[in-house]
Design a protein around this motif. Structure first.
Motif, PDB file in Angstrom:
ATOM      1  N   LEU A 120      -5.857   6.208  12.959  1.00 34.57           N
ATOM      2  CA  LEU A 120      -5.297   6.978  11.853  1.00 34.57           C
ATOM      3  C   LEU A 120      -3.803   7.180  12.023  1.00 34.57           C
ATOM      4  O   LEU A 120      -3.019   6.998  11.092  1.00 34.57           O
ATOM      5  N   SER A 121      -3.408   7.575  13.222  1.00 37.93           N
ATOM      6  CA  SER A 121      -1.987   7.816  13.481  1.00 37.93           C
ATOM      7  C   SER A 121      -1.171   6.529  13.370  1.00 37.93           C
ATOM      8  O   SER A 121      -0.117   6.501  12.722  1.00 37.93           O
TER       9      SER A 121
ATOM     10  N   VAL B 286       0.793  -0.695   6.477  1.00 34.29           N
ATOM     11  CA  VAL B 286       0.357  -2.088   6.346  1.00 34.29           C
ATOM     12  C   VAL B 286      -1.049  -2.076   5.753  1.00 34.29           C
ATOM     13  O   VAL B 286      -1.984  -1.550   6.369  1.00 34.29           O
ATOM     14  N   VAL B 287      -1.189  -2.626   4.563  1.00 30.21           N
ATOM     15  CA  VAL B 287      -2.490  -2.640   3.892  1.00 30.21           C
ATOM     16  C   VAL B 287      -3.367  -3.720   4.522  1.00 30.21           C
ATOM     17  O   VAL B 287      -2.995  -4.892   4.557  1.00 30.21           O
ATOM     18  N   ALA B 288      -4.536  -3.321   5.029  1.00 26.59           N
ATOM     19  CA  ALA B 288      -5.430  -4.275   5.693  1.00 26.59           C
ATOM     20  C   ALA B 288      -6.863  -3.782   5.607  1.00 26.59           C
ATOM     21  O   ALA B 288      -7.114  -2.582   5.465  1.00 26.59           O
ATOM     22  N   ASN B 289      -7.807  -4.709   5.690  1.00 25.82           N
ATOM     23  CA  ASN B 289      -9.220  -4.364   5.688  1.00 25.82           C
ATOM     24  C   ASN B 289      -9.560  -3.630   6.997  1.00 25.82           C
ATOM     25  O   ASN B 289      -9.151  -4.049   8.081  1.00 25.82           O
ATOM     26  N   SER B 290     -10.326  -2.538   6.886  1.00 25.52           N
ATOM     27  CA  SER B 290     -10.591  -1.688   8.047  1.00 25.52           C
ATOM     28  C   SER B 290     -11.924  -1.984   8.740  1.00 25.52           C
ATOM     29  O   SER B 290     -12.298  -1.280   9.679  1.00 25.52           O
TER      30      SER B 290
ATOM     31  N   VAL C 236     -10.426   4.774   8.147  1.00 26.38           N
ATOM     32  CA  VAL C 236      -9.119   4.866   8.810  1.00 26.38           C
ATOM     33  C   VAL C 236      -7.990   4.506   7.855  1.00 26.38           C
ATOM     34  O   VAL C 236      -6.816   4.681   8.185  1.00 26.38           O
ATOM     35  N   ALA C 237      -8.332   4.040   6.659  1.00 26.18           N
ATOM     36  CA  ALA C 237      -7.327   3.748   5.644  1.00 26.18           C
ATOM     37  C   ALA C 237      -7.260   4.858   4.592  1.00 26.18           C
ATOM     38  O   ALA C 237      -6.688   4.672   3.518  1.00 26.18           O
ATOM     39  N   CYS C 238      -7.831   6.013   4.915  1.00 28.61           N
ATOM     40  CA  CYS C 238      -7.860   7.155   3.992  1.00 28.61           C
ATOM     41  C   CYS C 238      -6.909   8.243   4.477  1.00 28.61           C
ATOM     42  O   CYS C 238      -7.150   8.851   5.530  1.00 28.61           O
TER      43      CYS C 238
END
Length: 232
Positions: A122-123, A94-98, A9-11
């Motif tokens: 994702l959205s 917002v950068v975060a562990n998924s 989801v961070a891609c």
């Protein structure tokens, strides 16, 4: 026909790939016979629960990319996303562990809400600047999806579904998957990346034909027309 999709989801390309795949599937005549299963993958499992910095800073410092190169990449991906009706805002990401977000997707799958959870994550991550590592955000998302509040709360007090997420990681390694999105059809066909919708269409048709070959019965008995005309 079963289609498994490994993604994070961070891609950013995973969301674009999702849209292109959906466009192909919507036109596929046998779409009602297709089961889609989302599989977990993490581009950076070492990322802390919360990263104190922007997406640009994260890629520059942790990935060793030049800021100008990152900005150029953002522009390219944003333009590609726009072509699929998506409005990426990398300046708000917002950068975060998924990892916990993936656990929520597994929980949602138990209630028939896997795709809805994937879509929202994702959205919200790329278009709305939501913190996908925040317990508050994930709890609210679970509520929006109609998930049981106690089951959602367990994500933050237990390691429920953690093994399921790790199993997906192991499956990816076993299949030789080193990047996402990655689409696997009936464990026979693999497509890497956010391919054009036409490529997905071709793959769906080929996979369907191989899984459901046409069987001819009593071909010698019936009369038919051919290149040389019709029998009298």
């Amino acid at each position: 026909m079963k289609i498994e999709i490994w993604s994070d989801v961070a891609c950013p390309w995973c969301y674009i790939g999702k849209r292109r795949f959906e466009a192909a599937l919507a036109e596929f005549p046998h779409r009602d016979a297709v089961e889609v299963k989302w599989r977990s993958y993490q581009l950076d499992p070492t990322l802390p629960e919360h990263y104190d910095g922007t997406e640009l800073e994260y890629l520059s410092t942790r990935k060793g990319m030049a800021p100008a190169q990152v900005s150029q990449m953002f522009d390219h991906v944003t333009e590609q996303a726009k072509g699929e009706g998506l409005d990426y805002r990398f300046d708000q990401v917002v950068v975060a562990n998924s990892f916990t977000a993936h656990r929520l997707i597994h929980l949602a799958a138990q209630h028939g809400q896997q795709d809805a959870a994937k879509e929202r994550l994702l959205s919200d991550h790329f278009e709305h600047g939501k913190d996908i590592g925040s317990a508050e955000y994930l709890t609210a998302l679970g509520h929006d999806l109609g998930l049981n509040a106690e089951e959602v709360a367990e994500l933050f007090t237990t390691d429920k579904y953690a093994d399921d997420v790790r199993f997906d990681f192991e499956e990816a390694r076993a299949l030789g998957i080193s990047g996402v999105p990655f689409f696997v059809i009936d464990r026979k066909f693999g497509l890497s990346g956010a391919q054009p919708a036409e490529t997905f269409t071709a793959a769906l048709n080929q996979a369907w034909q191989e899984t459901n070959p046409l069987v001819l019965v009593n071909t010698a008995d019936g009369e038919a027309c051919g290149p040389d005309g019709c029998p009298v």
